[in-house]
Scaffold this motif. Structure first.
Motif, PDB file in Angstrom:
ATOM      1  N   TRP A  96       0.906  -1.233   0.397  1.00  0.00           N
ATOM      2  CA  TRP A  96      -0.126  -0.239  -0.167  1.00  0.00           C
ATOM      3  C   TRP A  96       1.257   1.121   0.285  1.00  0.00           C
ATOM      4  O   TRP A  96       1.796   1.249   1.001  1.00  0.00           O
ATOM      5  N   TRP A 100      -3.094   0.500  -4.059  1.00  0.00           N
ATOM      6  CA  TRP A 100      -2.349  -1.158  -3.458  1.00  0.00           C
ATOM      7  C   TRP A 100      -2.355  -1.538  -5.081  1.00  0.00           C
ATOM      8  O   TRP A 100      -2.703  -1.890  -5.930  1.00  0.00           O
ATOM      9  N   PHE A 146      -7.855  -1.507   4.951  1.00  0.00           N
ATOM     10  CA  PHE A 146      -6.549  -0.769   4.383  1.00  0.00           C
ATOM     11  C   PHE A 146      -6.493  -0.130   6.109  1.00  0.00           C
ATOM     12  O   PHE A 146      -4.760  -0.671   6.655  1.00  0.00           O
ATOM     13  N   GLY A 189      -7.976  -4.104  -2.213  1.00  0.00           N
ATOM     14  CA  GLY A 189      -7.178  -2.537  -2.187  1.00  0.00           C
ATOM     15  C   GLY A 189      -7.669  -1.748  -2.015  1.00  0.00           C
ATOM     16  O   GLY A 189      -8.181  -1.601  -1.034  1.00  0.00           O
ATOM     17  N   THR A 190      -7.383  -0.338  -2.380  1.00  0.00           N
ATOM     18  CA  THR A 190      -8.149   0.779  -1.833  1.00  0.00           C
ATOM     19  C   THR A 190      -9.022   1.451  -2.660  1.00  0.00           C
ATOM     20  O   THR A 190      -9.903   2.456  -1.942  1.00  0.00           O
TER      21      THR A 190
END
Length: 971
Positions: free
Chosen positions: A220, A247, A298, A355-356
């Motif tokens: 990240w 990410w 996250f 992920g983000t």
């Protein structure tokens, strides 16, 4: 027996017992090579070509690589093809089969390089023509090995003159087919991400890639926001810093980042860290922009103790106002390298599944990234060299490799990037995860997406060759061909290939290797790829190249002075660059229709095959490349039908693997059981799906074979070709068998035409074991063994001859060795062979549906009688069925059917009575056959010493101890 009573004669020698030299034990491993010698000696394949007036049928062989012994997939594939060819021939076609081999490309080149590495030799130090000759010799050696292995499986074909992609004419045609693409304006040089093998230093096609799990570093990373844009007042960079978090599982691509993509339908928000551990990379006060759905995940990965929601954004498009800085921007020692703005761009490929919600975008290293870059004018980067290392002058990372030199371990590139991100405070979290990743199916090393200058064939440009019946572009022609010109077995194959071609990018034609057909073209020095005069398109130059290739092969391209030779007097060699990339090997095999179907005397009039048959992997391989190549040069698919088979698993349904130890080599099966057992396994499986093989399965196949062989042996022992009886004179039982043959004739031909070999075998096997062995043969044994020259016996022997002609030919495509043996028992001769025959036609008068319906009812009654006899046998009331003389109680209608039927013979009893009276209590019945009951009774009279029937007239004839029928037979 008293001394005064004369002994009853031994009548065994008077019986017509089966006489045949056909052995019960097949001994296939030892006997089959003799049949191969027989076929070679009489030239079966060539003699079939001499038959005139037949419609050609051509199965075009997808070429295997000439680089090793056969595996079980090869055996399945070639056996299926052989069944197609043999069955079509026997259905009246001129069925041609030209076996072929793929001799170019990385599979063979890699083998030579492996040998070089073991000897410490440097491939680059070897003359290219010498190296190519070693590849040629290697391929030729394996062609010879595989040819003999295929022939041992009983595969028929033109083995004396196969096609090889490395033959001079083949190489000339492959080059000419490429030049057709070139002259039609479809070839261009571009720079876009392709599947790249750093170990093999070449681009790969999708068909050359397989997917395996491997561990990677997921990171990240924060990209500082330098401008929130006009739609987010109060969040200015100068007031309080914030970062967009990305990410990625490929940290080595971060130095090539040029943008960040967001999902247009995703909800984003700004968060602030309020509490974090002292050793955290994320610190209290840090602000991050994240997808709301992924924020919690996250912060957990970043080990943030507490955080707070600052604000959301009106919609995702607000993110499009953001401008970020590259994480390495302003780093000492990298002045100017990453000092650029990183825009945020919309991307439909972005999701909030993991992920983000933001995707780091490097146009040089991904398909989606490249498309975004093309749409928004992002610059391409060239940070990675052909060997998978960072370019030497890249700050901090120069010379670091993505993979170790053998591809088995990570190189230092990822670690170097991650360490630098930690140093500059850009890394927020890292985690070791397992992903499914692309690997080269030859070196087994991971592959990467890499921007390298490559040669492409455009599939959406108008071809402009006047062959527009099915579309103007290669893609249009391919999709039309799939739906309008090709039939698919199974039909799901259509959907698979259609989807692949509908969504595929342009075709990457070039490979950075040495063994193959080069891209025979020239580029003008000092010009760019997008300029009109960049590529030389001259028919005269092309013609000189093809003429040289026909005489010398593609090695002519690499000879000293080749450039001047081919350019001729019209062009200055100093003004042109000769291209030395070689063609994708799939272009080679995709072009085979031209030099096999179009050019050979045993090809086809229109250069189109009746069928291609390969595994499901060839939807992205040979089916796919042949479709694209044919649509580029012929304007349509080069085939009319596609048959697809699945993969072979072990008995537990696991993929075969040498490391697991669950592989089965075809040669091992042939050595233990014989090729016909392997072929019979092929005929019994549903090849259209994944299927299994193993020791227990093969035992079951061998048992089916033995049962079938028993049927053939009985038939051979009792049949005759002498004085056959006319069909109309035959008893109903024989006519019933002929009716079944007429039905089977239709079913077998139809199933063969549909490539349904399992249906063919099951229909014949069911007929042979149930209709014949368990019914007809069981009933007629008595007449065949004991009758004299009666109509009944002559009819039965005639039917056996008719059965022989059909069963041997129907099964010959599946069991060529065994059916040859069965055929030659009746038709011996040095030039005789079942494989020179066609399927015999069924006589129209054999079909008798009314008779079949009548006997279906008779067989139902018989089943009840047999059940009653079995019950009496269990109760020890009888030993053999001939000791019984039961009474069958039926309704009047059914009883009338039996009036003209010798029902005792049908039930194999000495006598039988039919009654329409109510059945007595205790009579045997079956729940599924109402209206039929059987009252058991012992047969009365003496036992015939010849036929063993118990009858009242035994002992009252001229010959001692026999019944009237046997007395007449004895004369």
């Amino acid at each position: 027996m008293s001394a005064e009573t004369p002994e009853t004669p031994d009548y065994k020698s008077t019986l017509n017992l089966p006489q045949t030299e056909f052995p019960m034990r097949a001994g296939l491993p030892k006997r089959e090579p003799g049949w191969l010698e027989h076929w070679a000696r009489i030239g079966v394949y060539d003699r079939l070509r001499e038959k005139e007036g037949r419609t050609p049928f051509t199965l075009h062989d997808g070429p295997p690589y000439a680089n090793g012994n056969l595996h079980i997939g090869h055996a399945l594939n070639k056996t299926l093809k052989d069944m197609v060819v043999r069955s079509r021939q026997m259905m009246g076609h001129d069925a041609r089969y030209v076996p072929g081999w793929d001799c170019h490309g990385l599979p063979i080149e890699w083998k030579i390089e492996e040998a070089y590495r073991k000897k410490g030799r440097d491939k680059d130090a070897v003359d290219v023509v010498e190296f190519r000759q070693e590849c040629r010799d290697f391929a030729a050696g394996w062609v010879d090995v595989q040819r003999e292995e295929f022939k041992r499986l009983g595969i028929t074909g033109n083995w004396a003159d196969p096609y090889l992609t490395m033959d001079h004419h083949a190489e000339a045609v492959i080059a000419a087919e490429f030049q057709t693409f070139l002259m039609n304006g479809l070839v261009y040089q571009g720079s876009k991400p392709v599947m790249w093998s750093p170990v093999e230093k070449t681009a790969l096609a999708e068909a050359e890639v397989e997917y395996h799990d491997r561990q990677v570093d997921a990171v990240w990373v924060k990209f500082p926001v330098v401008d929130f844009g006009a739609h987010t007042e109060g969040l200015s960079y100068s007031e309080k810093p914030a970062s967009v978090v990305i990410w990625t599982t490929t940290p080595w691509t971060l130095p090539s980042n040029r943008a960040i993509c967001y999902g247009p339908s995703i909800t984003y928000a700004l968060y602030e860290v309020t509490s974090a551990g002292n050793d955290n990379w994320a610190k209290a006060g840090d602000r991050f922009v994240l997808a709301e759905a992924l924020a919690e995940g996250f912060f957990e990965a970043a080990r943030v103790l507490e955080y707070r929601f600052i604000c959301g954004f009106a919609d995702a498009s607000s993110c499009g106002e953001f401008v970020c800085a590259h994480p390495l921007r302003g780093t000492d020692g990298a002045e100017g390298e990453w000092d650029f703005d990183v825009p945020l761009l919309p991307g439909d490929h972005v999701t909030d599944d993991a992920g983000t919600g933001f995707v780091h975008t490097a146009p040089s290293h991904g398909d989606d990234d490249y498309q975004i870059g093309q749409t928004h004018g992002l610059p391409m980067t060239y940070n990675i060299e052909a060997d998978g290392s960072f370019r030497a002058d890249l700050p901090f990372f120069g010379g670091q490799y993505i993979l170790s030199r053998d591809g088995k371990k990570p190189g230092g590139a990822n670690k170097a990037v991650i360490d630098k991100l930690v140093e500059v405070g850009a890394l927020l979290a890292r985690k070791r995860i397992t992903i499914s990743d692309a690997h080269s199916w030859r070196s087994k090393a991971p592959v990467i997406r890499l921007n390298r200058p490559q040669w492409f064939a455009a599939i959406d440009r108008a071809v402009g060759d006047g062959q527009d019946s099915y579309g103007e572009t290669v893609r249009q022609r391919a999709l039309t061909s799939i739906d309008e010109l090709v039939t698919w077995t199974p039909k799901t194959g259509r959907n698979r290939l259609y989807s692949m071609i509908e969504n595929r990018p342009d075709w990457v034609l070039s490979r950075q290797r040495a063994w193959g057909v080069p891209l025979t073209c020239f580029t003008r020095k000092g010009t760019k790829a997008d300029e009109p005069n960049f590529l030389l398109r001259d028919p005269a130059v092309n013609a000189r190249i093809i003429e040289a290739f026909e005489a010398e092969g593609a090695d002519a391209w690499y000879q000293p002075g080749a450039k001047a030779r081919f350019l001729g007097n019209d062009y200055d060699p100093e003004e042109w660059e000769q291209v030395f990339d070689i063609l994708d090997v799939w272009f080679d095999s995709g072009s085979t229709h031209a030099f096999v179907l179009r050019d050979r005397a045993d090809g086809t009039e229109d250069g189109i095959a009746d069928v291609y048959l390969e595994g499901t992997d060839q939807h992205r391989g040979w089916f796919h490349s042949s479709m694209l190549q044919g649509c580029g040069t012929k304007g349509r698919a080069p085939y009319r039908a596609v048959v697809t088979h699945g993969f072979t698993m072990d008995e537990k349904g696991m993929k075969m693997s040498k490391s697991i130890g669950n592989t089965i080599a075809p040669q091992d099966i042939v050595d233990q059981y014989g090729a016909d057992i392997l072929r019979l396994w092929v005929a019994q499986v549903d090849y259209t799906a994944d299927h299994r093989i193993g020791p227990e399965i093969l035992k079951g196949v061998a048992d089916s074979y033995r049962r079938l062989r028993n049927t053939m042996r009985f038939m051979l022992g009792s049949m005759t070709d002498e004085a056959p009886l006319d069909t109309l004179e035959m008893p109903e039982l024989e006519r019933l068998v002929l009716h079944r043959l007429s039905e089977l004739d239709v079913q077998v031909r139809d199933a063969y035409a549909r490539y349904d070999f399992a249906e063919v075998f099951q229909a014949i096997f069911q007929f042979a074991t149930v209709d014949l062995s368990a019914f007809y043969f069981d009933i007629r044994k008595d007449a065949l063994y004991c009758d004299g020259d009666t109509t009944r016996r002559r009819a039965a022997r005639t039917v056996l001859s008719i059965l022989h002609a059909r069963l041997t030919t129907w099964l010959a495509p599946i069991l060529p060795f065994t059916m040859e043996e069965v055929w030659l028992e009746v038709h011996p001769g040095d030039d005789s062979s079942v494989h020179l025959q066609d399927f015999p036609e069924a006589a129209p008068q054999w079909r008798d549906d009314a008779l079949a319906e009548k006997w279906a009812r008779i067989r139902k009654v018989r089943r009840v009688v047999l059940g009653a006899l079995e019950a009496a046998r269990r109760d020890k009331a009888i030993g053999a069925s001939l000791e019984a003389a039961p009474t069958v109680h039926l309704d009047a209608e059914t009883a009338a059917i039996l009036e003209d039927v010798a029902f005792e013979d049908i039930c194999i009893t000495s006598a039988i009575s039919v009654s329409t009276e109510a059945a007595p209590d205790g009579a045997f019945a079956l729940d599924d056959t109402p209206g039929v009951a059987v009252a058991f009774a012992q047969a009365e009279g003496g036992k015939c010493q010849r036929c063993w029937k118990i009858l009242p007239d035994v002992g009252h004839h001229g010959h001692d101890g026999v019944c009237g029928r046997c007395d007449a037979a004895l004369g």
